[in-house]
Design a protein around this motif. Structure first.
Motif, short mmCIF file in Angstrom:
data_model
loop_
_atom_site.label_atom_id
_atom_site.label_comp_id
_atom_site.label_asym_id
_atom_site.label_seq_id
_atom_site.Cartn_x
_atom_site.Cartn_y
_atom_site.Cartn_z
N PHE A 91 -0.03 2.33 -15.49
CA PHE A 91 0.92 3.23 -16.18
C PHE A 91 1.95 2.64 -16.91
CE2 PHE A 91 -0.81 5.36 -12.58
CZ PHE A 91 -1.25 6.47 -13.05
N ARG A 92 2.12 3.29 -18.13
CA ARG A 92 3.19 2.60 -19.18
C ARG A 92 3.85 3.58 -19.98
NH1 ARG A 92 -0.39 -1.81 -21.39
NH2 ARG A 92 -1.71 -2.49 -19.67
N GLU A 114 8.26 6.84 -6.38
CA GLU A 114 8.30 5.59 -5.52
C GLU A 114 9.52 4.40 -6.41
OE1 GLU A 114 8.06 3.04 -2.41
OE2 GLU A 114 7.19 5.01 -2.35
N THR A 115 9.17 4.64 -7.59
CA THR A 115 9.86 3.61 -8.22
C THR A 115 11.05 4.06 -9.13
OG1 THR A 115 8.45 3.85 -10.22
CG2 THR A 115 7.78 2.41 -8.79
N GLY A 116 11.21 5.36 -9.43
CA GLY A 116 12.34 5.92 -10.16
C GLY A 116 12.18 5.62 -11.62
N GLU A 117 11.03 5.23 -12.16
CA GLU A 117 10.51 4.83 -13.45
C GLU A 117 9.82 6.18 -14.17
OE1 GLU A 117 11.57 2.46 -15.09
OE2 GLU A 117 11.97 0.82 -13.53
N THR A 118 9.57 6.36 -15.40
CA THR A 118 8.97 7.59 -15.90
C THR A 118 7.70 6.90 -16.83
OG1 THR A 118 10.50 7.86 -17.62
CG2 THR A 118 10.62 9.26 -15.60
N PHE A 119 6.62 7.29 -16.63
CA PHE A 119 5.35 6.86 -17.37
C PHE A 119 4.81 8.02 -18.27
CE2 PHE A 119 5.95 4.39 -13.69
CZ PHE A 119 6.04 3.20 -13.95
N ASN A 120 4.25 7.75 -19.55
CA ASN A 120 3.53 9.12 -20.28
C ASN A 120 2.11 8.45 -20.78
OD1 ASN A 120 3.67 6.97 -22.41
ND2 ASN A 120 5.40 7.80 -23.46
N LYS A 153 0.86 -1.26 0.03
CA LYS A 153 -0.02 -0.06 0.06
C LYS A 153 0.76 1.24 -0.08
CE LYS A 153 -3.64 -2.44 2.47
NZ LYS A 153 -4.65 -2.09 3.74
N LEU A 154 0.73 2.29 -0.94
CA LEU A 154 1.66 3.45 -1.04
C LEU A 154 0.57 4.65 -0.43
CD1 LEU A 154 2.93 3.71 -4.82
CD2 LEU A 154 3.88 2.67 -2.68
N LEU A 162 -1.20 10.63 -9.15
CA LEU A 162 -0.73 9.39 -8.93
C LEU A 162 0.40 8.91 -9.81
CD1 LEU A 162 -4.51 7.84 -8.91
CD2 LEU A 162 -2.79 7.89 -6.99
N LYS A 163 0.51 9.32 -10.99
CA LYS A 163 1.69 9.41 -11.85
C LYS A 163 2.94 9.81 -11.11
CE LYS A 163 3.00 11.54 -15.71
NZ LYS A 163 4.46 11.68 -15.99
N THR A 164 2.76 10.87 -10.67
CA THR A 164 4.19 11.38 -9.71
C THR A 164 4.35 10.67 -8.71
OG1 THR A 164 3.30 13.90 -10.35
CG2 THR A 164 4.69 13.45 -8.58
N LEU A 165 3.42 10.29 -7.95
CA LEU A 165 3.42 9.31 -6.76
C LEU A 165 4.32 8.08 -7.28
CD1 LEU A 165 2.87 8.42 -3.75
CD2 LEU A 165 1.11 7.39 -4.49
N ILE A 166 4.04 7.37 -8.08
CA ILE A 166 4.59 6.06 -8.68
C ILE A 166 6.02 6.23 -9.25
CG2 ILE A 166 2.56 4.83 -8.22
CD1 ILE A 166 2.86 4.41 -11.49
#
Length: 202
Positions: free
Chosen positions: A197-198, A100-106, A26-27, A93-97
């Motif tokens: 998110f992808r 948390e993960t160090g990944e980026t999504f568009n 849970k985040l 939510l995109k900013t949050l994950i």
């Protein structure tokens, strides 16, 4: 001690080979998760999903939506969608994950399952529009549901329970070697909203 356990869990790879799946738990607090669940149910432009299978058009009970930073095209099951512009909640939510993960999504593909009888069959996210071996961040809201992986060659299975407000990340060669699904269940009578998110490559 609980905090240490949580940190250890985030680094755990749930797959025994050929890919990486991390479950962050849970985040969000229950109150935050409830807020986002209600906002997503109210503000997202949900549509019944369509697929063309063996030349026949199938309309699912499950509803979907597709959002992104540009009107990306995304094609799967022989149908094409065009991304809508981010809502405030999706951007939050995109900013949050990403943090948390160090990944980026568009972009983000959303699924609404009204109850446990709606699920998703075995598949892998191997569409050519997706970044090869890129991360897919899956946020879950609402009903807790079982999520399963099956190795394409060995048929080995891995299952876990996705909690309200939790994050699961699939990356590396997972999509090449593993299928995943959301099995239906009659035990669940409440809705689940899932955000995947992808990264789309033009």
């Amino acid at each position: 001690m609980k905090l240490f356990d949580d940190i250890t869990d985030k680094a755990k790879n749930w797959l025994p080979q050929d890919g990486t799946v991390n479950y962050y738990g849970k985040l969000l607090t229950t109150e935050q998760a409830d807020f986002y669940l209600n906002k997503l149910l109210e503000t997202i432009e949900w549509r019944n999903d369509e697929a063309i299978i063996f030349g026949k058009k199938i309309i699912t009970k499950r509803k979907v939506a597709w959002y992104g930073e540009k009107p990306f095209e995304y094609t799967y099951s022989n149908t094409t969608k065009y991304a809508l512009s981010w809502t405030k909640e999706l951007l939050d939510l995109k900013t949050l994950i990403e943090k948390e993960t160090g990944e980026t999504f568009n972009s983000c593909l959303l699924n609404l399952y009204h109850n446990g009888e709606e699920g998703m069959a075995w598949h892998s996210d191997g569409e050519t529009d997706l970044k090869k071996d890129g991360a897919i961040g899956s946020l879950s809201f609402g009903a807790e549901r079982k999520f399963a992986f099956k190795h394409k060659q060995t048929k080995e299975k891995v299952e876990l329970i996705l909690e309200h407000g939790s994050l699961l990340v699939m990356k590396d060669i997972t999509q090449t070697h593993w299928l995943h699904r959301l099995p239906p269940t009659k035990k669940v009578t409440t809705p689940r909203v899932n955000l995947t998110f992808r990264t789309i490559i033009n």
